[in-house]
Design an enzyme around this catalytic site. Structure first.
Site, PDB file in Angstrom:
ATOM      1  N   HIS A  63       0.805  -1.219   0.000  1.00  4.39           N
ATOM      2  CA  HIS A  63       0.000   0.000   0.000  1.00  4.39           C
ATOM      3  C   HIS A  63       0.838   1.269   0.000  1.00  4.39           C
ATOM      4  O   HIS A  63       0.441   2.285  -0.543  1.00  4.39           O
ATOM      5  CB  HIS A  63      -0.997  -0.022   1.151  1.00  4.39           C
ATOM      6  N   ARG A  69     -15.296   2.759  -0.902  1.00  6.80           N
ATOM      7  CA  ARG A  69     -15.234   1.353  -0.505  1.00  6.80           C
ATOM      8  C   ARG A  69     -15.359   1.290   1.014  1.00  6.80           C
ATOM      9  O   ARG A  69     -14.673   2.026   1.725  1.00  6.80           O
ATOM     10  CB  ARG A  69     -13.897   0.753  -0.946  1.00  6.80           C
ATOM     11  N   GLU A  87     -12.416  -9.178  -6.439  1.00  5.66           N
ATOM     12  CA  GLU A  87     -10.985  -9.314  -6.136  1.00  5.66           C
ATOM     13  C   GLU A  87     -10.649 -10.682  -5.568  1.00  5.66           C
ATOM     14  O   GLU A  87      -9.526 -10.905  -5.116  1.00  5.66           O
ATOM     15  CB  GLU A  87     -10.506  -8.186  -5.213  1.00  5.66           C
ATOM     16  N   ASN A  91      -5.266  -6.093  -7.781  1.00  4.82           N
ATOM     17  CA  ASN A  91      -4.141  -6.299  -6.852  1.00  4.82           C
ATOM     18  C   ASN A  91      -4.363  -7.585  -6.062  1.00  4.82           C
ATOM     19  O   ASN A  91      -3.485  -8.426  -5.946  1.00  4.82           O
ATOM     20  CB  ASN A  91      -4.013  -5.121  -5.879  1.00  4.82           C
ATOM     21  N   ASP A  92      -5.574  -7.711  -5.517  1.00  2.00           N
ATOM     22  CA  ASP A  92      -5.872  -8.938  -4.775  1.00  2.00           C
ATOM     23  C   ASP A  92      -6.275 -10.071  -5.706  1.00  2.00           C
ATOM     24  O   ASP A  92      -5.929 -11.228  -5.453  1.00  2.00           O
ATOM     25  CB  ASP A  92      -6.972  -8.672  -3.731  1.00  2.00           C
ATOM     26  N   ARG A 131       1.161 -10.572  -2.766  1.00  3.05           N
ATOM     27  CA  ARG A 131       1.468  -9.312  -3.460  1.00  3.05           C
ATOM     28  C   ARG A 131       2.613  -8.545  -2.809  1.00  3.05           C
ATOM     29  O   ARG A 131       3.164  -7.621  -3.383  1.00  3.05           O
ATOM     30  CB  ARG A 131       0.202  -8.423  -3.542  1.00  3.05           C
ATOM     31  N   CYS A 188     -10.261  -0.955 -10.442  1.00  2.99           N
ATOM     32  CA  CYS A 188      -9.548   0.006  -9.596  1.00  2.99           C
ATOM     33  C   CYS A 188      -8.224  -0.548  -9.109  1.00  2.99           C
ATOM     34  O   CYS A 188      -7.511   0.100  -8.355  1.00  2.99           O
ATOM     35  CB  CYS A 188     -10.424   0.440  -8.430  1.00  2.99           C
TER      36      CYS A 188
HETATM   37  C1  PEP Z   1      -7.251  -4.402  -5.218  1.00  2.70           C
HETATM   38  O1  PEP Z   1      -7.166  -5.391  -4.485  1.00  2.70           O
HETATM   39  O2  PEP Z   1      -7.038  -4.428  -6.447  1.00  2.70           O
HETATM   40  C2  PEP Z   1      -7.647  -3.098  -4.645  1.00  2.70           C
HETATM   41  C3  PEP Z   1      -7.900  -2.061  -5.415  1.00  2.70           C
HETATM   42  O3  PEP Z   1      -7.690  -2.993  -3.292  1.00  2.70           O
HETATM   43  P1  PEP Z   1      -6.418  -2.824  -2.332  1.00  2.70           P
HETATM   44  O4  PEP Z   1      -5.208  -2.600  -3.203  1.00  2.70           O
HETATM   45  O5  PEP Z   1      -6.705  -1.679  -1.421  1.00  2.70           O
HETATM   46  O6  PEP Z   1      -6.387  -4.147  -1.631  1.00  2.70           O
HETATM   47 MG    MG Z   2      -7.939  -5.378  -2.448  1.00  2.01          MG
END
Ligand code: PEP
Ligand code: MG
Length: 552
Positions: free
Chosen positions: A188, A331, A430, A453-454, A464, A501
């Site tokens: 993050h 979210r 996700e 991402n997830d 990740r 996203c």
């Molecule tokens: C994701 O998982 O792609 C996402 C946008 O959420 P985060 O990166 O906050 O887990």
């Molecule tokens: Mg996520």
């Protein structure tokens, strides 16, 4: 001269002086005390020491940076001696047999919350000051050394690993780059560096330490390297690269305000991801048509007490107003895994990424969820609100979440508090489960937002955060692409829209594929908007060849 190699997590170059940042939350080890008189004496001594420290800092700042910047330390000195503040601490010690540390922590949290919920922007800012002086007092009570003063000059932040909350609290006007010993492209802190548009390099290893404090270094975000002790020729080269990079950014700027329509006439939405109201303002200036992901969990971080309904309402209202007429997708709380908070007593887990997090916490602690939903519903009349739930794996979770939201809406209406009628409700796709079940999930919502991402992490069984397996973690992997296609197709069959996203929405390799698959909305770090719009405008989807695995 020495070159350290790591992972470039945010593009750009910086030449500047390092400031090494240690983790800054002082621990409260003792919660109760049997001898109140002794605790009061310890408190008085700590207040005296903290005051002396602040006076010395004021003098130092006055000489180095002038009166305006030094003022903060005199304000802190006054707050420290504010009778309401000290009386509250003393009361907790005498009436509730708290230790001095616990009493300071409790009072600090309450006062910070009170300031944070005030209308007046200036008074709201005092919440951070209260937290700061309370931390200083706790450190004194613990006999810890003083925390370094916040930098007042531009600097490159170095740390073992920045927590998301530390990254958010960096002064955006001064920070030139972030370099960390650990971390990865999808942590993050890296995502936030991209949102803030500053270069960052992670996983640089043990040489990123306190010894680097004060050194002049070069950060090359694109190459993922850091140059220590640069010679004249290298400095010269990087000054030129920095100038060329700035010029390229300026050239891209002209795309920022253009409508994102492909050469063959497909119009899409380009939105931004944001972690606070400032990000949203910056994003709108950079050409964002809305906020496609507001990570509300940052409201819950770096604090000892949960944000109140009123505080959350004020934040959501501010971000809706800043983004109007664009839409804001908020979210709901996505805490857990790498996102920690002190205000929820969460258990340590063997497998936090697969554990008690996000919607799972919200559904098992409805009071927490209801507070957030009420704040959102109340704010809905100040702009275009969409709400989405994270980490969904089943229909039943969506049905439960929406039922709770409906109940809170009915309650507010009964209380005579207005709620907008056009709020959109959505979920993150996700998890593999949500992608596979997306035909059924689409029945319960107005949109999907694909969190690559997830989704990549869970589809490929690839952490990740783990740099060692970074080469396996790729949203371009056909397994991930098939899930993306499935989610988009199922959204469209149900007549709802599909956005993305996750970081892959800004990946130049993926953008043509996403356009071809019919993605409706891209939500990216605001710094990526001009480049994304340029690529959309230059793409003809009729000419895009899908990877072989997607042609069937
Ligand atoms: C994701 O998982 O792609 C996402 C946008 O959420 P985060 O990166 O906050 O887990
Ligand atoms: Mg996520």
């Amino acid at each position: 001269m020495k070159t350290l190699r790591g992972i470039g997590t945010s593009d750009g170059y910086a030449i500047g002086t390092v400031r090494f940042l240690k983790p800054h939350t002082a621990k409260v080890e003792r919660r109760t005390a049997s001898d109140s008189a002794q605790e009061l004496a310890l408190l008085r001594d700590a207040v005296r020491q903290a005051k002396e420290e602040l006076d010395a800092l004021f003098q130092e700042a006055l000489e180095k940076v002038g009166e305006k910047a030094a003022e903060i330390f005199s304000v802190h000195g006054m707050l420290l001696e504010d009778p309401d503040y000290t009386e509250s601490i003393e009361n907790y010690i005498t009436a509730e047999a708290m230790s001095a540390q616990a009493a300071v922590e409790q009072t600090g949290a309450e006062f910070a919350e009170m300031f944070a919920s005030m209308e007046d922007v200036f008074m709201r800012e005092r919440a951070a000051d209260i937290k700061d002086i309370s931390q200083r007092l706790i450190r004194k009570l613990n006999g810890e050394e003083a925390a370094p003063a916040a930098p007042t000059q531009p600097y490159i932040a170095a740390a073992e690993d920045l927590t998301p909350s530390q990254t958010v609290s960096l002064d955006k006007a001064l920070i030139q780059a972030i370099v960390t010993e650990k971390g990865s492209e999808f942590s993050h802190s890296a995502i936030l560096a991209r949102i803030m548009g500053i270069p960052a390099v992670a996983a640089l290893g043990g040489e990123i330490g306190e010894g680097l404090d004060g050194a002049v270094i070069i950060v090359d975000g694109a190459a993922g390297q850091v140059i220590l002790d640069p010679d004249e020729a290298t400095l010269q080269t990087y000054q030129e690269k920095l100038a060329a990079f700035r010029q390229e950014r300026e050239e891209l700027e002209r795309y920022a305000k253009q409508a994102p329509v492909t050469r063959d006439g497909r119009a899409v939405e380009v939105c931004a991801n944001a972690a606070d109201v400032d990000d949203a303002r910056k994003a709108v200036q950079n050409g964002a048509m809305g906020i496609g992901l507001f990570r509300s969990e940052f409201l819950y971080m770096d604090r000892a007490q949960l944000p109140s309904e009123e505080e959350q309402f004020q934040t959501y209202k501010a971000i809706l107003e800043a983004t109007k007429p664009g839409k804001v997708v908020v979210r709901t709380l996505d805490i857990g895994a790498d996102k920690h908070t002190d205000c929820l007593d969460l258990p340590r887990e063997e497998n936090p990424a697969l554990g008690y997090r996000a919607i799972r916490i919200c559904l098992s602690r409805p009071e927490l969820f209801r507070t957030q939903l009420r704040a959102l519903l109340r704010a809905s009349v100040y702009g275009e609100l969409a709400v989405m739930f994270p980490m969904i794996i089943s229909e039943s979770e969506v049905i439960q979440a929406r039922a709770i939201a409906d109940e809170e809406k009915a309650r507010l209406t009964a209380e005579g508090i207005p709620v907008a009628e056009n709020i959109e409700w959505g979920i993150m796709i996700e998890t593999p489960a949500s992608a596979i079940m997306s035909d059924r999930l689409a029945r319960h919502v107005d949109f999907f937002s694909i969190g690559t991402n997830d989704l990549t992490q869970y589809t490929l069984a690839c952490d990740r955060m783990n740099a060692q397996i970074g080469q396996l973690y790729d949203a371009m992997d056909p397994a991930v692409l098939r899930f993306i296609r499935m989610a988009i197709d199922n959204a469209h069959k149900a007549g709802i829209w599909a956005g993305m996203c996750g970081e892959a929405a800004a990946d130049a390799r993926l953008i043509p594929i996403l356009l071809k698959l019919g993605l409706d909305e891209f939500s990216v770090a605001s710094g990526s908007i001009p480049r994304l719009k340029k690529q959309i405008i230059e793409t003809n989807t009729a000419e895009v060849m899908l990877p072989e695995e997607l042609r069937a």
